[in-house]
Design an enzyme around this catalytic site. Sequence first.
Site, PDB file in Angstrom:
ATOM      1  N   HIS A  42     -48.627   8.585  28.440  1.00  0.00           N
ATOM      2  CA  HIS A  42     -47.169   8.476  28.544  1.00  0.00           C
ATOM      3  C   HIS A  42     -46.655   8.858  27.159  1.00  0.00           C
ATOM      4  O   HIS A  42     -46.662   8.048  26.234  1.00  0.00           O
ATOM      5  CB  HIS A  42     -46.728   7.056  28.918  1.00  0.00           C
ATOM      6  CG  HIS A  42     -45.249   6.980  29.113  1.00  0.00           C
ATOM      7  ND1 HIS A  42     -44.647   6.789  30.338  1.00  0.00           N
ATOM      8  CD2 HIS A  42     -44.222   7.129  28.224  1.00  0.00           C
ATOM      9  CE1 HIS A  42     -43.331   6.815  30.201  1.00  0.00           C
ATOM     10  NE2 HIS A  42     -43.050   7.012  28.924  1.00  0.00           N
ATOM     11  N   ALA A  88     -36.745   1.754  35.700  1.00  0.00           N
ATOM     12  CA  ALA A  88     -37.045   3.190  35.660  1.00  0.00           C
ATOM     13  C   ALA A  88     -38.070   3.518  36.728  1.00  0.00           C
ATOM     14  O   ALA A  88     -39.103   2.843  36.838  1.00  0.00           O
ATOM     15  CB  ALA A  88     -37.592   3.555  34.288  1.00  0.00           C
ATOM     16  N   HIS A 119     -46.239  13.470  33.444  1.00  0.00           N
ATOM     17  CA  HIS A 119     -44.812  13.704  33.731  1.00  0.00           C
ATOM     18  C   HIS A 119     -44.108  14.423  32.584  1.00  0.00           C
ATOM     19  O   HIS A 119     -43.186  13.892  31.963  1.00  0.00           O
ATOM     20  CB  HIS A 119     -44.080  12.415  34.117  1.00  0.00           C
ATOM     21  CG  HIS A 119     -44.457  11.182  33.337  1.00  0.00           C
ATOM     22  ND1 HIS A 119     -44.437  11.117  31.971  1.00  0.00           N
ATOM     23  CD2 HIS A 119     -44.876   9.968  33.758  1.00  0.00           C
ATOM     24  CE1 HIS A 119     -44.810   9.907  31.588  1.00  0.00           C
ATOM     25  NE2 HIS A 119     -45.096   9.204  32.647  1.00  0.00           N
ATOM     26  N   ASP A 147     -45.640  10.723  40.077  1.00  0.00           N
ATOM     27  CA  ASP A 147     -45.087   9.551  39.394  1.00  0.00           C
ATOM     28  C   ASP A 147     -44.190   8.753  40.342  1.00  0.00           C
ATOM     29  O   ASP A 147     -43.237   8.112  39.897  1.00  0.00           O
ATOM     30  CB  ASP A 147     -44.329   9.930  38.114  1.00  0.00           C
ATOM     31  CG  ASP A 147     -44.134   8.740  37.189  1.00  0.00           C
ATOM     32  OD1 ASP A 147     -44.852   7.730  37.346  1.00  0.00           O
ATOM     33  OD2 ASP A 147     -43.249   8.805  36.322  1.00  0.00           O
ATOM     34  N   LYS A 183     -55.373   5.318  30.570  1.00  0.00           N
ATOM     35  CA  LYS A 183     -53.974   5.652  30.328  1.00  0.00           C
ATOM     36  C   LYS A 183     -53.464   4.998  29.054  1.00  0.00           C
ATOM     37  O   LYS A 183     -53.635   3.782  28.863  1.00  0.00           O
ATOM     38  CB  LYS A 183     -53.138   5.178  31.535  1.00  0.00           C
ATOM     39  CG  LYS A 183     -51.635   5.345  31.408  1.00  0.00           C
ATOM     40  CD  LYS A 183     -51.181   6.734  31.782  1.00  0.00           C
ATOM     41  CE  LYS A 183     -49.700   6.944  31.523  1.00  0.00           C
ATOM     42  NZ  LYS A 183     -48.878   6.769  32.703  1.00  0.00           N
ATOM     43  N   HIS A 205     -50.841  11.435  39.787  1.00  0.00           N
ATOM     44  CA  HIS A 205     -50.121  10.389  39.016  1.00  0.00           C
ATOM     45  C   HIS A 205     -49.291   9.568  40.004  1.00  0.00           C
ATOM     46  O   HIS A 205     -48.261  10.027  40.491  1.00  0.00           O
ATOM     47  CB  HIS A 205     -49.211  11.014  37.961  1.00  0.00           C
ATOM     48  CG  HIS A 205     -48.534   9.985  37.096  1.00  0.00           C
ATOM     49  ND1 HIS A 205     -48.556  10.049  35.724  1.00  0.00           N
ATOM     50  CD2 HIS A 205     -47.829   8.865  37.394  1.00  0.00           C
ATOM     51  CE1 HIS A 205     -47.892   9.017  35.224  1.00  0.00           C
ATOM     52  NE2 HIS A 205     -47.429   8.285  36.224  1.00  0.00           N
ATOM     53  N   HIS A 240     -47.947   5.410  41.294  1.00  0.00           N
ATOM     54  CA  HIS A 240     -47.859   3.947  41.187  1.00  0.00           C
ATOM     55  C   HIS A 240     -47.853   3.360  42.597  1.00  0.00           C
ATOM     56  O   HIS A 240     -46.949   3.653  43.384  1.00  0.00           O
ATOM     57  CB  HIS A 240     -46.576   3.535  40.460  1.00  0.00           C
ATOM     58  CG  HIS A 240     -46.504   4.077  39.068  1.00  0.00           C
ATOM     59  ND1 HIS A 240     -46.989   3.399  37.981  1.00  0.00           N
ATOM     60  CD2 HIS A 240     -46.048   5.267  38.598  1.00  0.00           C
ATOM     61  CE1 HIS A 240     -46.815   4.129  36.887  1.00  0.00           C
ATOM     62  NE2 HIS A 240     -46.249   5.274  37.239  1.00  0.00           N
ATOM     63  N   LEU A 241     -48.841   2.528  42.887  1.00  0.00           N
ATOM     64  CA  LEU A 241     -48.909   1.882  44.211  1.00  0.00           C
ATOM     65  C   LEU A 241     -48.472   0.428  44.155  1.00  0.00           C
ATOM     66  O   LEU A 241     -48.247  -0.183  45.186  1.00  0.00           O
ATOM     67  CB  LEU A 241     -50.337   1.965  44.770  1.00  0.00           C
ATOM     68  CG  LEU A 241     -50.803   3.348  45.229  1.00  0.00           C
ATOM     69  CD1 LEU A 241     -52.295   3.316  45.566  1.00  0.00           C
ATOM     70  CD2 LEU A 241     -50.001   3.831  46.432  1.00  0.00           C
ATOM     71  N   ARG A 242     -48.375  -0.137  42.923  1.00  0.00           N
ATOM     72  CA  ARG A 242     -48.108  -1.576  42.755  1.00  0.00           C
ATOM     73  C   ARG A 242     -49.242  -2.390  43.381  1.00  0.00           C
ATOM     74  O   ARG A 242     -50.322  -1.874  43.601  1.00  0.00           O
ATOM     75  CB  ARG A 242     -46.725  -1.974  43.316  1.00  0.00           C
ATOM     76  CG  ARG A 242     -45.573  -1.072  42.914  1.00  0.00           C
ATOM     77  CD  ARG A 242     -45.409  -0.897  41.430  1.00  0.00           C
ATOM     78  NE  ARG A 242     -44.162  -0.174  41.118  1.00  0.00           N
ATOM     79  CZ  ARG A 242     -43.959   0.453  39.985  1.00  0.00           C
ATOM     80  NH1 ARG A 242     -44.884   0.492  39.040  1.00  0.00           N
ATOM     81  NH2 ARG A 242     -42.825   1.059  39.752  1.00  0.00           N
TER      82      ARG A 242
HETATM   83  O1  DOR Z   1     -39.971   5.956  35.543  1.00  0.00           O
HETATM   84  C1  DOR Z   1     -41.064   5.469  35.379  1.00  0.00           C
HETATM   85  N1  DOR Z   1     -41.522   4.456  36.162  1.00  0.00           N
HETATM   86  N2  DOR Z   1     -41.832   5.927  34.387  1.00  0.00           N
HETATM   87  C2  DOR Z   1     -42.984   5.340  34.062  1.00  0.00           C
HETATM   88  O2  DOR Z   1     -43.591   5.770  33.127  1.00  0.00           O
HETATM   89  C3  DOR Z   1     -43.463   4.139  34.789  1.00  0.00           C
HETATM   90  C4  DOR Z   1     -42.875   4.039  36.108  1.00  0.00           C
HETATM   91  C5  DOR Z   1     -43.057   2.672  36.739  1.00  0.00           C
HETATM   92  O3  DOR Z   1     -44.166   2.145  36.711  1.00  0.00           O
HETATM   93  O4  DOR Z   1     -42.081   2.136  37.270  1.00  0.00           O
HETATM   94 ZN    ZN Z   2     -46.001   6.849  35.969  1.00  0.00          ZN
END
Ligand code: DOR
Ligand code: ZN
Length: 343
Positions: free
Chosen positions: A137, A263, A175, A247, A100, A14, A16-18
């Site tokens: 999620h 977040a 998560h 995450d 997802k 899990h 996130h690379l953006r």
């Molecule tokens: O804290 C988080 N950040 N929870 C998520 O579900 C997404 C993630 C984000 O992409 O920034």
């Molecule tokens: Zn995530």
Amino acid sequence: MTTQLTITKPDDWHLHLRDGDALDTTVAFTARQFQRAIVMPNLAQPVVNTQLAAAYRQRILNARPEGNTFQPLMTLYLTNNTRVEDIRQAGESDFVYAAKLYPAGATTNSSNGVTDVSALSPVLDEMQKQDLPLLVHAEVTDPDIDVFDREQVFIDKYLVPIKKNFPELRIVLEHATTEQAIDFVLHNHLTAATLTPQHLLFNRNDLLVGGIHPHNYCLPILKRETHRKTLVNAATSGNPKFFLGTDSAPHTTNAKENQCGCAGCFTAHAAIELYAEIFDKENALDKLEGFSSFYGPDFYRLPRNQQTLTLHRESWQAPSHYPFGKQTLTPFRQQTPLQWTIK
Ligand code: DOR
Ligand code: ZN
């Protein structure tokens, strides 16, 4: 006392690379320690079909450091407009590994997410047929549901019925943060959960006591200590239903230290090191390899990695910031020295 630990090279299930210039920073951090990663599709323009996933995958591959063999495993972002045909194409591709479900409004870039889970039935039916895992999620977004209760309400209201209606659909409760999430996974066939470093290390006091700590703010939000202990027990139990998913979710320092802070905890600078510390504290270093390197590929029905990674017990301090294009990234748990380092 164990001072050195060699494990099969881990994967991050899990991440996130953006996109865009961010990839120059994010890909290298993950590729340093993980062989593969399930890449989340919540870009500003979400990855809603196989074509977009192919293009995004190529941008990630292009950002790999010279000679690195890191493999991104792509996912689709489900919307109200996802068609059965989109799922069929994803299932037939050899680079999309899951889809997802973001409830609309639940988190970062989720405004295109699903507003009516019951309308997803044809899509879930096709996912079950294609044996494409559903990643969830698991939080409701109803304004009248307390933020600390949103995961358990989602499980009762949506996940239990989904599992009942699609018993052969593989589901990852992403998560996981509560006892109720662990309980759901323990009692349901073909379900699993990823567990993050932040939810294993910290409880909500670490977010809110002594001032607000924006770099510990993520969604689902940190819960009370009893939940954290349950997560740690699940992670270190050797049960293959629980595996590593960081995450890691980079946001600029500015976006975190803000009137309305984003977040997400950036943990990719030291992810396996943080997990080693958690397992070490529980005297469960012998369980780290299963959690980090075996149970994820087993659930996704992929081969385990051949390479290894060696960790040393050696203290180091993460820098206060990493460069992130013209901005900076503040790493998670920056204030306390880390206990393990990669050789
Ligand atoms: O804290 C988080 N950040 N929870 C998520 O579900 C997404 C993630 C984000 O992409 O920034
Ligand atoms: Zn995530």
